[in-house]
Structures are given as structure tokens and as C-alpha cells.
Design a protein around this motif. Structure first.
Motif, PDB file in Angstrom:
ATOM      1  N   ARG A  23     -25.662  10.999 -12.061  1.00  0.00           N
ATOM      2  CA  ARG A  23     -25.156  10.599 -13.382  1.00  0.00           C
ATOM      3  C   ARG A  23     -25.346   9.088 -13.497  1.00  0.00           C
ATOM      4  NH1 ARG A  23     -20.747  12.691 -16.283  1.00  0.00           N
ATOM      5  NH2 ARG A  23     -19.946  13.685 -14.438  1.00  0.00           N
ATOM      6  N   GLU A  35     -22.292   8.966  -9.659  1.00  0.00           N
ATOM      7  CA  GLU A  35     -22.048  10.097  -8.761  1.00  0.00           C
ATOM      8  C   GLU A  35     -23.196  11.078  -8.940  1.00  0.00           C
ATOM      9  OE1 GLU A  35     -18.489  12.280  -9.880  1.00  0.00           O
ATOM     10  OE2 GLU A  35     -19.130  12.404 -11.948  1.00  0.00           O
ATOM     11  N   ARG A 299      -5.447   1.814 -12.897  1.00  0.00           N
ATOM     12  CA  ARG A 299      -6.764   1.273 -13.216  1.00  0.00           C
ATOM     13  C   ARG A 299      -6.660  -0.236 -13.439  1.00  0.00           C
ATOM     14  NH1 ARG A 299     -10.027   5.889 -14.317  1.00  0.00           N
ATOM     15  NH2 ARG A 299      -8.754   7.694 -14.813  1.00  0.00           N
TER      16      ARG A 299
ATOM     17  N   TYR B  27     -19.019  20.919 -21.285  1.00  0.00           N
ATOM     18  CA  TYR B  27     -19.647  19.621 -21.524  1.00  0.00           C
ATOM     19  C   TYR B  27     -18.636  18.497 -21.262  1.00  0.00           C
ATOM     20  CZ  TYR B  27     -21.690  15.712 -24.115  1.00  0.00           C
ATOM     21  OH  TYR B  27     -22.178  14.492 -24.462  1.00  0.00           O
ATOM     22  N   HIS B  30     -17.852  17.986 -17.607  1.00  0.00           N
ATOM     23  CA  HIS B  30     -18.973  17.378 -16.916  1.00  0.00           C
ATOM     24  C   HIS B  30     -19.020  15.867 -17.182  1.00  0.00           C
ATOM     25  CE1 HIS B  30     -22.742  17.399 -14.812  1.00  0.00           C
ATOM     26  NE2 HIS B  30     -23.293  16.699 -15.777  1.00  0.00           N
ATOM     27  N   GLN B  31     -18.700  15.504 -18.416  1.00  0.00           N
ATOM     28  CA  GLN B  31     -18.690  14.085 -18.763  1.00  0.00           C
ATOM     29  C   GLN B  31     -17.578  13.327 -18.040  1.00  0.00           C
ATOM     30  OE1 GLN B  31     -20.851  12.291 -20.654  1.00  0.00           O
ATOM     31  NE2 GLN B  31     -22.053  14.151 -20.564  1.00  0.00           N
ATOM     32  N   LEU B  32     -16.461  14.005 -17.810  1.00  0.00           N
ATOM     33  CA  LEU B  32     -15.294  13.331 -17.237  1.00  0.00           C
ATOM     34  C   LEU B  32     -15.451  13.046 -15.751  1.00  0.00           C
ATOM     35  CD1 LEU B  32     -12.339  15.275 -18.880  1.00  0.00           C
ATOM     36  CD2 LEU B  32     -13.179  12.992 -19.419  1.00  0.00           C
ATOM     37  N   GLY B  33     -16.224  13.875 -15.064  1.00  0.00           N
ATOM     38  CA  GLY B  33     -16.228  13.783 -13.608  1.00  0.00           C
ATOM     39  C   GLY B  33     -15.001  14.499 -13.065  1.00  0.00           C
ATOM     40  N   ASP B  34     -14.727  14.302 -11.772  1.00  0.00           N
ATOM     41  CA  ASP B  34     -13.621  15.029 -11.139  1.00  0.00           C
ATOM     42  C   ASP B  34     -12.299  14.769 -11.855  1.00  0.00           C
ATOM     43  OD1 ASP B  34     -15.095  16.131  -8.943  1.00  0.00           O
ATOM     44  OD2 ASP B  34     -15.139  14.133  -8.040  1.00  0.00           O
ATOM     45  N   SER B  58      -9.372  11.384 -14.994  1.00  0.00           N
ATOM     46  CA  SER B  58     -10.482  11.784 -14.139  1.00  0.00           C
ATOM     47  C   SER B  58     -10.992  10.555 -13.414  1.00  0.00           C
ATOM     48  CB  SER B  58     -11.601  12.383 -14.983  1.00  0.00           C
ATOM     49  OG  SER B  58     -12.225  11.371 -15.730  1.00  0.00           O
ATOM     50  N   LYS B  60     -13.521   9.135 -13.896  1.00  0.00           N
ATOM     51  CA  LYS B  60     -14.207   8.236 -14.820  1.00  0.00           C
ATOM     52  C   LYS B  60     -13.224   7.411 -15.652  1.00  0.00           C
ATOM     53  CE  LYS B  60     -17.503   8.191 -18.614  1.00  0.00           C
ATOM     54  NZ  LYS B  60     -18.084   9.006 -19.670  1.00  0.00           N
TER      55      LYS B  60
END
Lengths: 374, 127
Positions: A23, A35, A299, B27, B30-34, B58, B60
Motif C-alpha cells: 500500500r 504496509e 496519536r 473497501y 482495506h483502506q483503514l488497515g488493521d 485503525s 492508519k
């Protein structure tokens, strides 16, 4: 959402990242994978077997000339006299106020000195070095010619032996060798940014893919996993390592960043007086590690409170898949930085409890065959 | 018959009479990641269409969840608190988030069918 890396610089391994569904993100102007499949699985793989990182975006600057040693010695607080040829050292460039221009790895070559700097700071560092060149050294930016692969994890030695020969296991931590392999001169250092045993391979940009492919191939039986920037960040936070732009910047002095161990008072360097002042005066703030007690994700930029008063700010945060907790690093008021102190992290207008904890979260397992002067 | 609908903000909605199940699309995951954890509302909480009902944390980013239809929360997938990875593994199944009782049936018309949603995804990917 899916990045189109059209205007970004590509490393030699770009096609490999795409083939493996990396990605891709924009990291300081470079197209790099954050990742592949799962950042958390990648971070676990590096602790349990090994992982392969593309770090080709890093800047490599060679200092040449008779006074290269004196030049670097004057610009940095750590004593490069403590390392021999084929040794390396963590160091920083300081501005006259004692703030950190960049952190870097210094490699002592036979004649020259190699400085490996952050991609995001390379131009700033080059400008600084050129403006301070009283020793009339040659300052060469060789970043465009040098690819950097980082192999990290407990199995990295076995993988390296397969690719570079048995002798590689004799390489000591924070040392490197410069050698001809397959008609190419490469530098291999035993080092990394994860706290695990590891090797960093500097190779010619045009020919570097053969090393990547070889490591992937030989690494298969050792659980080698392709790793992106995301897991690199998690791993360095677990190990308590600072990242420029997070824990350190132009306004951070080495002492508040817990980098007092790289400041050597028996030598002269730019900003020594100001740095000394930091050492003598009570610091206002201190870098700390913390573990979230409540379910939450700290964060960068989140404010830290104690008894309702703002006392600090989060520098980095991550969910650690290796300790199964949300962790972070922050600056807090010096008098509140004791281990065990409970702080509140403000996340979306709510307070979440965290406990200040010892750094690192995960102790480095690097092979310390040399004494490290802390 | 169960009918699957979507929103522009990548939530899905399974209609089953006046009870609807809500989650995020493949979708989106998948965009967010874990997915690391999910803040969900409480039983009985009421939301107006398009308002925020939760947050996904996530690797991300922190991402807001928007309610596709006006309604009242009648069930929460409490197992997600210990298994946030289900949102990645099976977003349309085990990764469901909440069930609500809808108030305004006419809002259903504002949801996207699968074809329209896929078109939005294509546009987003080609952007």
C-alpha cells in the motif's frame, strides 16, 4: 485513497512493492509501502522471525578530505574518535542553539566518513554542512546512487549467512564491512531501527534488486516477511527510538530527548555551551513512554493532562501487536515524568488514562559485543 | 428477503424489516488497515441519518462512522471489542457493528444499491 505515485520518487524496489500489493504512500516525496497485507503482522514477524525493509529513501552523504574527521567531530556532540574504521555510531547535528538538525548514523570508512541522514532532512543537512565547511572538506550527496535494504529480526543472521556467507555472523553490532560480492562493492552493517538483531545493506542503486531478490528467496524458510513503513514505526516505538519530526526536531535539546548519552563533554562541538546549559539547568520537559490503560489509540499531537491541567503532548503512538497494548512516547513536564505516574490523554474531547512506563517497552536484543558508552 | 445497501461513506446496511444491521464495506476496511478497536454507541442511543455513531481506530487513522438511517440502537456486536480484526476479516459478516430500529422508512431511498456503490468506488480509485 489508493495513491497514484506519479510525482513521487521511486526506489529500486518499487516494482517489487507493487507486485506484493504494497500500500504505497508518499513519504517525504518517496513512494514507499506503509504496509503490504497487515502492518501488525509485519511488526510481529520482525520480533519472531525476520522482516525486510526498503530504506532506500534515506540520505547518504560522504565527507571526504584530510579533515573529514575534524569536520564531523566539530559538528556533532558524540565522539567519533570512539569508533574505529568500520565502526558506526549514532549521532546528531546540532544547531547553534543546541537543537537537533537531524539524527544520523556515522560510518567510519577507511578515509572518508559516511553520514546516513533522514530523507526528510537531507537538503537541510546539506545546506548546514556546506555553510559550516571551515575544514574545506568535500561534501558529496550520494543518495541517488545508494539503495538501502534493512533485514531485521532474530533470523536475520541465518538469512545473511545464506546470502553473504558464513563470515557475516562474526560482524559485531554497530560495525560494518565493505566488500565485493558478485562484482559489486557493498556495505553491510549490523544495525537497525527495530531493537532486533539485523543487517543493513547499502548497494548500488542500479544493481540492488539482486540483493533484495536473493534475501527474499533465501529468507523464505526463515519466515522472512516484507515490511512497510508502518511496522518500522511500531517497532521503533516499542524500542523507544526517536524519530525526527516526532520526538526530536530543531527545538529539542539532546537531554530532554534522553540523548544525554551521546553528548561527550571531553571534546568541542558546535553549541556545546548551550547544550551544557541544558545539562546544568533543570529541564522543563522530558521524553517519556506511556501505556494506555483504557482502550484507545494515542496519536501525535494529542494533549496530555494531569489533574485537568495540560502538561504535555504525544509525539508518537501505536498499537503494539507484540505487547498487545496501545503505547506511545510524549513530552511531559519534568516534575511529572516519573515512572508509574498516571496521566490523561485527550482523545476526541475525552480523557483516557495512561501510565508513564519505562523505555524501551521491548528491550533491544541486539548483539552488544562492543561496550556502549551510556 | 434481506437487501444489502450502501452509503457514500462506505457503510453497508442490511435491511430486514424495520431492523437494519450496519457495518463498513470491504473497501473501507482495506483502506483503514488493521482495525485496532472500535468505539460503538450504547443500546437505546438515538441517531439522525448521517450523524456520527462511532469511531474506528485503525493502524492508519481514527475514522468516524456515520449512521446511514435515522433510528435507535437495539443491538451491538459486543464481540468486536475483543475481536476488532473481524472487521478486516469479514466486514460484511462477523464484523457487523450495530443494529438499529429505523424510524423513517422513506430514508431508505437515499441508500445506494450495489451497482451504484461499485460505480462510486471506481470513481474513487480512478480519481
Amino acid at each position: 485513497m489508493f495513491l497514484k505515485p506519479m510525482n513521487l520518487k521511486k526506489t529500486p524496489f518499487f516494482e517489487r512493492h507493487i507486485e506484493n500489493n504494497g500500500r504505497m504512500v508518499d513519504f517525504s516525496g518517496w513512494a514507499l509501502p506503509v504496509e503490504y497485507k497487515s502492518l501488525l503482522q509485519e511488526a510481529k514477524a520482525v520480533r519472531n522471525s525476520c522482516g525486510l525493509f526498503d530504506a532506500s529513501h534515506m540520505g547518504e552523504i560522504i565527507i571526504k578530505g584530510q579533515k573529514a574527521f575534524d569536520f564531523v567531530q566539530r559538528l556533532t556532540p558524540n565522539d567519533i574518535g570512539l569508533i574505529d574504521v568500520f565502526g558506526m555510531q549514532y549521532n546528531v547535528f546540532l544547531n547553534p542553539e543546541g537543537g537537533i538538525i537531524d539524527d544520523l548514523m556515522v560510518y567510519r570508512l577507511e578515509q572518508d566518513i559516511l553520514c546516513v541522514v533522514n530523507a526528510s532532512n537531507k537538503e537541510k543537512v546539506l545546506n548546514w554542512l556546506n555553510s559550516q565547511n571551515e575544514e574545506d572538506v568535500e561534501i558529496l550527496d550520494i543518495s541517488d546512487n545508494i539503495a538501502l535494504i534493512s533485514l531485521q529480526g532474530p533470523n536475520s543472521c541465518e538469512v545473511s549467512e545464506k546470502v553473504f556467507g558464513k563470515d557475516i555472523s562474526n560482524l559485531k553490532y554497530m560495525h560494518f564491512l565493505k566488500k565485493e560480492f558478485k562484482d559489486q562493492e557493498i556495505i553491510i552493517s549490523r544495525s537497525g531501527y527495530t531493537g532486533e538483531d539485523g543487517f543493513e545493506i547499502y548497494a548500488d542503486w542500479q544493481k540492488a534488486c539482486c540483493w533484495w531478490d536473493c534475501l527474499v528467496e533465501e529468507g523464505r524458510e526463515f519466515g522472512l516477511t516484507l515490511c512497510g513503513l508502518g511496522s518500522r514505526d511500531v517497532l521503533r516505538i516499542e524500542t523507544g527510538y526517536s524519530l525526527y519530526g516526532h520526538e526530536i526536531d530543531d527545538s529539542t535539546n539532546p537531554y530532554e530527548a534522553s540523548l544525554g548519552w551521546i553528548v561527550k563533554m571531553n571534546k568541542n562541538f558546535i553549541a556545546k555551551e548551550n547544550v551544557l546549559r541544558f545539562k546544568k539547568n533543570i529541564l522543563k520537559r522530558k521524553k517519556i513512554g506511556f501505556i494506555m490503560k483504557d482502550r484507545s489509540f494515542p496519536r501525535q499531537g494529542y494533549k496530555i493532562y494531569s489533574d485537568g491541567r495540560e502538561v504535555g503532548e504525544v509525539c508518537s503512538g501505536a498499537y503494539s501487536p507484540n505487547i498487545n497494548k496501545s503505547i506511545g512516547m510524549a513530552y511531559v513536564r519534568y516534575d511529572l515524568a516519573a515512572i508509574g505516574t498516571i496521566i490523561d490523554v485527550e482523545i476526541r474531547n475525552k480523557f483516557y488514562k495512561a501510565e508513564i512506563s519505562e523505555l524501551p517497552f521491548i528491550k533491544a536484543k541486539i548483539k552488544k559485543q562492543v561496550s556502549i558508552d551510556i | 428477503m434481506i437487501d444489502l445497501k450502501f452509503t457514500k461513506s462506505h457503510e453497508w446496511v442490511k435491511l430486514d424489516g424495520e431492523i437494519v444491521t450496519i457495518g463498513i464495506t470491504d473497501y473501507a476496511q482495506h483502506q483503514l488497515g488493521d482495525v485496532v478497536f472500535i468505539e460503538l454507541p450504547e443500546m437505546g442511543d438515538k441517531f439522525d441519518q448521517g450523524s456520527q455513531f462511532g469511531t474506528i481506530e485503525s493502524t492508519k487513522a481514527a475514522t468516524e462512522l456515520f449512521i446511514p438511517l435515522t433510528g435507535e440502537v437495539v443491538e451491538i456486536n459486543s464481540e468486536l471489542s475483543n475481536n476488532p480484526q473481524w472487521v478486516n476479516e469479514n466486514p460484511l459478516g462477523k464484523g457487523w457493528m450495530i443494529k438499529i430500529k429505523v424510524n423513517i422508512l422513506s430514508e431508505m431511498g437515499s441508500l445506494l444499491d450495489e451497482g451504484s456503490y461499485k460505480k462510486i468506488l471506481e470513481d474513487e480509485i480512478n480519481k
